[in-house]
Enzyme design. Sequence first.
Site, mmCIF file in Angstrom:
data_model
loop_
_atom_site.group_PDB
_atom_site.id
_atom_site.type_symbol
_atom_site.label_atom_id
_atom_site.label_comp_id
_atom_site.label_asym_id
_atom_site.label_seq_id
_atom_site.Cartn_x
_atom_site.Cartn_y
_atom_site.Cartn_z
ATOM 1 N N TYR A 194 -30.667 32.037 -5.937
ATOM 2 C CA TYR A 194 -30.474 33.127 -6.889
ATOM 3 C C TYR A 194 -31.756 33.468 -7.636
ATOM 4 O O TYR A 194 -32.313 32.632 -8.350
ATOM 5 C CB TYR A 194 -29.383 32.791 -7.900
ATOM 6 C CG TYR A 194 -28.027 32.483 -7.302
ATOM 7 C CD1 TYR A 194 -27.677 32.926 -6.025
ATOM 8 C CD2 TYR A 194 -27.091 31.748 -8.013
ATOM 9 C CE1 TYR A 194 -26.432 32.633 -5.484
ATOM 10 C CE2 TYR A 194 -25.844 31.452 -7.484
ATOM 11 C CZ TYR A 194 -25.519 31.892 -6.218
ATOM 12 O OH TYR A 194 -24.282 31.604 -5.692
ATOM 13 N N PRO A 240 -14.035 36.365 -7.726
ATOM 14 C CA PRO A 240 -12.584 36.485 -7.912
ATOM 15 C C PRO A 240 -12.154 37.868 -8.375
ATOM 16 O O PRO A 240 -10.959 38.185 -8.336
ATOM 17 C CB PRO A 240 -12.285 35.432 -8.983
ATOM 18 C CG PRO A 240 -13.555 35.339 -9.772
ATOM 19 C CD PRO A 240 -14.649 35.496 -8.762
ATOM 20 N N LEU A 241 -13.114 38.694 -8.789
ATOM 21 C CA LEU A 241 -12.810 40.069 -9.198
ATOM 22 C C LEU A 241 -13.216 41.063 -8.105
ATOM 23 O O LEU A 241 -13.397 42.250 -8.378
ATOM 24 C CB LEU A 241 -13.524 40.413 -10.516
ATOM 25 C CG LEU A 241 -13.218 39.464 -11.680
ATOM 26 C CD1 LEU A 241 -13.940 39.906 -12.941
ATOM 27 C CD2 LEU A 241 -11.716 39.360 -11.923
ATOM 28 N N GLY A 242 -13.350 40.562 -6.873
ATOM 29 C CA GLY A 242 -13.659 41.456 -5.768
ATOM 30 C C GLY A 242 -14.981 42.172 -5.929
ATOM 31 O O GLY A 242 -15.100 43.351 -5.623
ATOM 32 N N GLY A 295 -16.378 43.107 -8.558
ATOM 33 C CA GLY A 295 -16.236 44.157 -9.563
ATOM 34 C C GLY A 295 -15.209 45.200 -9.212
ATOM 35 O O GLY A 295 -14.755 45.956 -10.082
ATOM 36 N N PHE A 296 -14.793 45.260 -7.949
ATOM 37 C CA PHE A 296 -13.849 46.287 -7.522
ATOM 38 C C PHE A 296 -12.520 46.170 -8.261
ATOM 39 O O PHE A 296 -11.975 47.168 -8.757
ATOM 40 C CB PHE A 296 -13.625 46.190 -6.007
ATOM 41 C CG PHE A 296 -12.599 47.155 -5.488
ATOM 42 C CD1 PHE A 296 -12.937 48.486 -5.265
ATOM 43 C CD2 PHE A 296 -11.300 46.752 -5.238
ATOM 44 C CE1 PHE A 296 -11.991 49.384 -4.801
ATOM 45 C CE2 PHE A 296 -10.343 47.643 -4.782
ATOM 46 C CZ PHE A 296 -10.693 48.967 -4.558
ATOM 47 N N LEU A 297 -11.966 44.962 -8.352
ATOM 48 C CA LEU A 297 -10.664 44.775 -8.989
ATOM 49 C C LEU A 297 -10.723 45.046 -10.490
ATOM 50 O O LEU A 297 -9.702 45.340 -11.106
ATOM 51 C CB LEU A 297 -10.140 43.367 -8.726
ATOM 52 C CG LEU A 297 -9.875 43.024 -7.258
ATOM 53 C CD1 LEU A 297 -9.515 41.551 -7.112
ATOM 54 C CD2 LEU A 297 -8.772 43.905 -6.684
#
Length: 341
Positions: free
Chosen positions: A57, A205-207, A209-211
């Site tokens: 990273y 876990p939020l896709g 940012g999509f979700l």
Amino acid sequence: MSTVFDSLMEVASPKIGLGCMNLSHGYGSPLPESEALHALEAAFDMGYRHFDTATLYGATANERLVGKALAGKRHEILLASKCGMAMNPELGRKVIDGRPETLYRQCEASLARLGTDHLDLYYLHRWDKGVPIEESVGALARLVAQGKVRAIGLSEVSAATLRRARNEHPIAAVQSEYSLWTRNPEIGLIEACREADTALVAFSPLGRGFLAGAVSDPSRLEESDLRRGMPRFSAENHPRNLRLLAEFTALAEELGITPSQLALAWLRARGDDILPIPGSRDIDHMRENLAAEHLPLAPENVARLDAMLTPHQVAGARYGEAQQAEVDTEEFGESDTGTPA
């Protein structure tokens, strides 16, 4: 050997941790150091105790950042990092290398950047398919014997590879992409983890940012944003996926919580051995995500969510061809409703 669950209890950690990658890597320009340090310090103050970083990273910048932000708090946190995938400055690209000598060298460098003498959890970031998994895990086991690593993890591996690896040494955690719209771990990995008390650490876990409703127009993302190369965010697939999102956001509104909290609460409902590590650059969003720790879902709402954004509904693969070649995870078929390809 201490498990990840023991380590979480030792530092009174919530089951939701913090993925630190996007402060330095993957989602456009890195956050200025002063802002990133402030965000990490705020995350600790609001209750995060599981911090996840990696050699890759920001080409090591993220480890330096985490080390600087959490100096003086080392024994109050679960600190995780990763090896086996790093930026090669001479080649100008990332290189996957699971040879023991590389892993030893990267571990020493990570410890120095993070300002610690040991890592609580050290993952093989990607399995180098030119090196037997047993050989790479054996090298990590020697780091455990030396006291430099408390527990070993693997990232983006299949159930079969996990079973091979744990014949060499216990595997405390497997990190894999897992969310409402990425359910690949349900093909076989979760079952394999539960056979040996291995935690499933759910990244993105939020896709991505999509979700959370954060990606309304992928064309507006920075050129360096990795989502630009992901099929689900393509000009063809993204509008189709947005139409699927409407039902999900409507349920969040009905329950009086945010879409991010609903996505995390769904994962928490999968079991106490599922540990989400959402990442964010925004302190308010970090606080919002952490609050999902205490948002139980009624069974009927879990069932409603299970029927949304299923593998056969979501348009596009989670990775492009090059990234897919780097992982070892099970994949769903194109017209699948739950059977692996």
